[in-house]
Scaffold this motif. Structure first.
Motif, PDB file in Angstrom:
ATOM      1  N   SER A  64      -6.372  36.560  15.203  1.00 42.81           N
ATOM      2  CA  SER A  64      -5.628  35.958  16.318  1.00 42.81           C
ATOM      3  C   SER A  64      -4.114  36.104  16.185  1.00 42.81           C
ATOM      4  O   SER A  64      -3.388  35.999  17.166  1.00 42.81           O
ATOM      5  N   GLY A  65      -3.630  36.326  14.969  1.00 41.04           N
ATOM      6  CA  GLY A  65      -2.185  36.403  14.754  1.00 41.04           C
ATOM      7  C   GLY A  65      -1.502  35.051  14.782  1.00 41.04           C
ATOM      8  O   GLY A  65      -0.276  34.961  14.752  1.00 41.04           O
ATOM      9  N   ALA A  66      -2.285  33.994  14.820  1.00 41.22           N
ATOM     10  CA  ALA A  66      -1.742  32.633  14.869  1.00 41.22           C
ATOM     11  C   ALA A  66      -2.093  31.883  13.594  1.00 41.22           C
ATOM     12  O   ALA A  66      -3.129  32.162  12.964  1.00 41.22           O
ATOM     13  N   PRO A  67      -1.255  30.924  13.210  1.00 43.30           N
ATOM     14  CA  PRO A  67      -1.582  30.118  12.029  1.00 43.30           C
ATOM     15  C   PRO A  67      -2.824  29.260  12.268  1.00 43.30           C
ATOM     16  O   PRO A  67      -3.003  28.716  13.357  1.00 43.30           O
ATOM     17  N   GLU A  68      -3.679  29.195  11.259  1.00 48.59           N
ATOM     18  CA  GLU A  68      -4.878  28.367  11.314  1.00 48.59           C
ATOM     19  C   GLU A  68      -4.905  27.444  10.106  1.00 48.59           C
ATOM     20  O   GLU A  68      -4.496  27.830   9.015  1.00 48.59           O
ATOM     21  N   ALA A  69      -5.411  26.243  10.305  1.00 51.81           N
ATOM     22  CA  ALA A  69      -5.512  25.281   9.206  1.00 51.81           C
ATOM     23  C   ALA A  69      -6.514  25.769   8.176  1.00 51.81           C
ATOM     24  O   ALA A  69      -7.544  26.345   8.509  1.00 51.81           O
ATOM     25  N   VAL A  70      -6.185  25.552   6.917  1.00 55.88           N
ATOM     26  CA  VAL A  70      -7.046  25.905   5.793  1.00 55.88           C
ATOM     27  C   VAL A  70      -7.499  24.609   5.144  1.00 55.88           C
ATOM     28  O   VAL A  70      -6.708  23.685   4.961  1.00 55.88           O
ATOM     29  N   GLU A  71      -8.772  24.537   4.787  1.00 57.49           N
ATOM     30  CA  GLU A  71      -9.300  23.339   4.137  1.00 57.49           C
ATOM     31  C   GLU A  71      -8.693  23.211   2.743  1.00 57.49           C
ATOM     32  O   GLU A  71      -8.618  24.179   1.994  1.00 57.49           O
ATOM     33  N   TYR A  72      -8.256  22.006   2.408  1.00 59.85           N
ATOM     34  CA  TYR A  72      -7.588  21.789   1.121  1.00 59.85           C
ATOM     35  C   TYR A  72      -7.861  20.387   0.599  1.00 59.85           C
ATOM     36  O   TYR A  72      -8.317  19.510   1.330  1.00 59.85           O
ATOM     37  N   ASP A  73      -7.538  20.189  -0.677  1.00 58.66           N
ATOM     38  CA  ASP A  73      -7.598  18.888  -1.350  1.00 58.66           C
ATOM     39  C   ASP A  73      -6.348  18.758  -2.206  1.00 58.66           C
ATOM     40  O   ASP A  73      -5.607  19.731  -2.404  1.00 58.66           O
ATOM     41  N   ALA A  74      -6.140  17.611  -2.788  1.00 60.72           N
ATOM     42  CA  ALA A  74      -5.092  17.349  -3.779  1.00 60.72           C
ATOM     43  C   ALA A  74      -3.723  17.872  -3.336  1.00 60.72           C
ATOM     44  O   ALA A  74      -3.024  18.542  -4.087  1.00 60.72           O
ATOM     45  N   PHE A  75      -3.329  17.544  -2.125  1.00 63.07           N
ATOM     46  CA  PHE A  75      -2.068  18.030  -1.564  1.00 63.07           C
ATOM     47  C   PHE A  75      -0.893  17.184  -2.042  1.00 63.07           C
ATOM     48  O   PHE A  75      -0.937  15.959  -1.989  1.00 63.07           O
ATOM     49  N   GLU A  76       0.144  17.855  -2.530  1.00 66.13           N
ATOM     50  CA  GLU A  76       1.412  17.222  -2.905  1.00 66.13           C
ATOM     51  C   GLU A  76       2.522  18.085  -2.332  1.00 66.13           C
ATOM     52  O   GLU A  76       2.469  19.308  -2.446  1.00 66.13           O
ATOM     53  N   ALA A  77       3.540  17.468  -1.728  1.00 63.41           N
ATOM     54  CA  ALA A  77       4.634  18.271  -1.177  1.00 63.41           C
ATOM     55  C   ALA A  77       5.940  17.495  -1.212  1.00 63.41           C
ATOM     56  O   ALA A  77       5.959  16.264  -1.154  1.00 63.41           O
ATOM     57  N   SER A 110      18.516  18.939   3.546  1.00 61.76           N
ATOM     58  CA  SER A 110      19.769  19.606   3.207  1.00 61.76           C
ATOM     59  C   SER A 110      19.663  21.128   3.219  1.00 61.76           C
ATOM     60  O   SER A 110      20.674  21.814   3.158  1.00 61.76           O
ATOM     61  N   SER A 111      18.449  21.679   3.288  1.00 64.66           N
ATOM     62  CA  SER A 111      18.259  23.126   3.304  1.00 64.66           C
ATOM     63  C   SER A 111      16.925  23.443   3.968  1.00 64.66           C
ATOM     64  O   SER A 111      15.945  22.740   3.740  1.00 64.66           O
ATOM     65  N   PRO A 112      16.852  24.527   4.742  1.00 65.13           N
ATOM     66  CA  PRO A 112      15.577  24.874   5.373  1.00 65.13           C
ATOM     67  C   PRO A 112      14.581  25.529   4.418  1.00 65.13           C
ATOM     68  O   PRO A 112      13.455  25.786   4.814  1.00 65.13           O
ATOM     69  N   ILE A 113      14.972  25.797   3.179  1.00 63.07           N
ATOM     70  CA  ILE A 113      14.045  26.458   2.247  1.00 63.07           C
ATOM     71  C   ILE A 113      13.737  25.595   1.028  1.00 63.07           C
ATOM     72  O   ILE A 113      13.406  26.104  -0.033  1.00 63.07           O
ATOM     73  N   ARG A 114      13.784  24.289   1.163  1.00 68.01           N
ATOM     74  CA  ARG A 114      13.470  23.414   0.028  1.00 68.01           C
ATOM     75  C   ARG A 114      12.038  22.905   0.034  1.00 68.01           C
ATOM     76  O   ARG A 114      11.635  22.186  -0.870  1.00 68.01           O
ATOM     77  N   TYR A 115      11.259  23.272   1.030  1.00 69.49           N
ATOM     78  CA  TYR A 115       9.866  22.814   1.106  1.00 69.49           C
ATOM     79  C   TYR A 115       9.046  23.460  -0.008  1.00 69.49           C
ATOM     80  O   TYR A 115       9.088  24.676  -0.210  1.00 69.49           O
ATOM     81  N   ARG A 116       8.283  22.655  -0.739  1.00 63.45           N
ATOM     82  CA  ARG A 116       7.353  23.130  -1.764  1.00 63.45           C
ATOM     83  C   ARG A 116       6.115  22.253  -1.688  1.00 63.45           C
ATOM     84  O   ARG A 116       6.214  21.042  -1.501  1.00 63.45           O
ATOM     85  N   ALA A 117       4.951  22.868  -1.853  1.00 62.12           N
ATOM     86  CA  ALA A 117       3.703  22.102  -1.829  1.00 62.12           C
ATOM     87  C   ALA A 117       2.702  22.710  -2.799  1.00 62.12           C
ATOM     88  O   ALA A 117       2.765  23.900  -3.116  1.00 62.12           O
ATOM     89  N   CYS A 118       1.800  21.889  -3.258  1.00 60.51           N
ATOM     90  CA  CYS A 118       0.700  22.293  -4.133  1.00 60.51           C
ATOM     91  C   CYS A 118      -0.582  21.711  -3.554  1.00 60.51           C
ATOM     92  O   CYS A 118      -0.561  20.623  -2.968  1.00 60.51           O
ATOM     93  N   PHE A 119      -1.683  22.427  -3.733  1.00 64.09           N
ATOM     94  CA  PHE A 119      -2.969  21.956  -3.225  1.00 64.09           C
ATOM     95  C   PHE A 119      -4.081  22.674  -3.968  1.00 64.09           C
ATOM     96  O   PHE A 119      -3.828  23.576  -4.774  1.00 64.09           O
ATOM     97  N   THR A 120      -5.298  22.301  -3.693  1.00 60.72           N
ATOM     98  CA  THR A 120      -6.466  23.047  -4.168  1.00 60.72           C
ATOM     99  C   THR A 120      -7.313  23.385  -2.953  1.00 60.72           C
ATOM    100  O   THR A 120      -7.250  22.701  -1.925  1.00 60.72           O
ATOM    101  N   THR A 121      -8.079  24.456  -3.072  1.00 54.91           N
ATOM    102  CA  THR A 121      -8.944  24.884  -1.975  1.00 54.91           C
ATOM    103  C   THR A 121     -10.199  25.538  -2.531  1.00 54.91           C
ATOM    104  O   THR A 121     -10.202  26.015  -3.666  1.00 54.91           O
ATOM    105  N   ARG A 122     -11.247  25.566  -1.725  1.00 57.89           N
ATOM    106  CA  ARG A 122     -12.468  26.270  -2.092  1.00 57.89           C
ATOM    107  C   ARG A 122     -12.472  27.688  -1.506  1.00 57.89           C
ATOM    108  O   ARG A 122     -13.406  28.444  -1.716  1.00 57.89           O
ATOM    109  N   LEU A 123     -11.421  28.056  -0.804  1.00 60.56           N
ATOM    110  CA  LEU A 123     -11.302  29.386  -0.211  1.00 60.56           C
ATOM    111  C   LEU A 123     -11.097  30.418  -1.317  1.00 60.56           C
ATOM    112  O   LEU A 123     -10.197  30.287  -2.139  1.00 60.56           O
TER     113      LEU A 123
END
Length: 174
Positions: free
Chosen positions: A47-60, A65-78
């Motif tokens: 589709s060329g569009a973002p789709e949600a991915v199933e995840y667990d244990a999400f931390e972000a 102050s900056s548009p590139i400071r986002y960081r996240a960790c998760f687990t997935t069965r994918l």
């Protein structure tokens, strides 16, 4: 009198250094509360569009102050195979460092895992903000990471140049 002024100057310099360190490493970051749907998204090949991915244990974490400071960790069965069959690979995905206290995100290790082929980077959301792409990396053991990075169009426009023809027009103020 000179000794007193030297001591005052030294105390101010040390205090300023401590304050600057605190602001860079701690002050502007905040925890991101997961919403359960759009926290981990990857761009679909079909589709060329973002789709949600199933995840667990999400931390972000993020910071205004900056548009590139986002960081996240998760687990997935994918699996890596399933992800590669369904989502757009990102060949430019290079994780940016996170503050040391955000222990689940080690940019050097993630980068090494990608280079060695044990993890793969995928396009999460292109132009999540103008000139900024969100990148998702998944490890063969199910760990995953997300970060924002400047894309090609952003590099050019943020450097003060006009947007190339193949880039979306820059918003006013850039």
């Amino acid at each position: 009198m000179g000794k007193i002024l030297t001591i005052i100057l030294a105390v101010c310099a040390i205090g300023g250094g401590i304050l600057m360190y605190y602001q860079q490493v701690y002050a502007y970051y905040y925890e991101v509360e997961p919403n359960g749907t759009s926290d981990v998204q990857m761009t679909s090949l079909s589709s060329g569009a973002p789709e949600a991915v199933e995840y667990d244990a999400f931390e972000a974490i993020d910071a205004d102050s900056s548009p590139i400071r986002y960081r996240a960790c998760f687990t997935t069965r994918l699996s890596l195979e399933s992800a590669s069959d369904a989502y757009v690979a990102d060949q430019t995905g290079v994780p940016l460092t996170a503050p040391g206290w955000f222990e689940c995100f080690d940019a050097k290790q993630i980068g090494a895992e990608i280079e060695e082929g044990r993890a793969r980077a995928y396009l999460g959301t292109e132009n999540i903000r103008y000139g900024i792409d969100r990148v998702v990396a998944i490890h063969e053991d199910g760990r995953g990471w997300v970060w924002d990075q400047i894309n090609r169009c952003g590099e050019i426009v943020f450097d003060g140049q006009p947007a190339p023809d193949d880039c979306p027009p820059a918003p006013e103020g850039y």
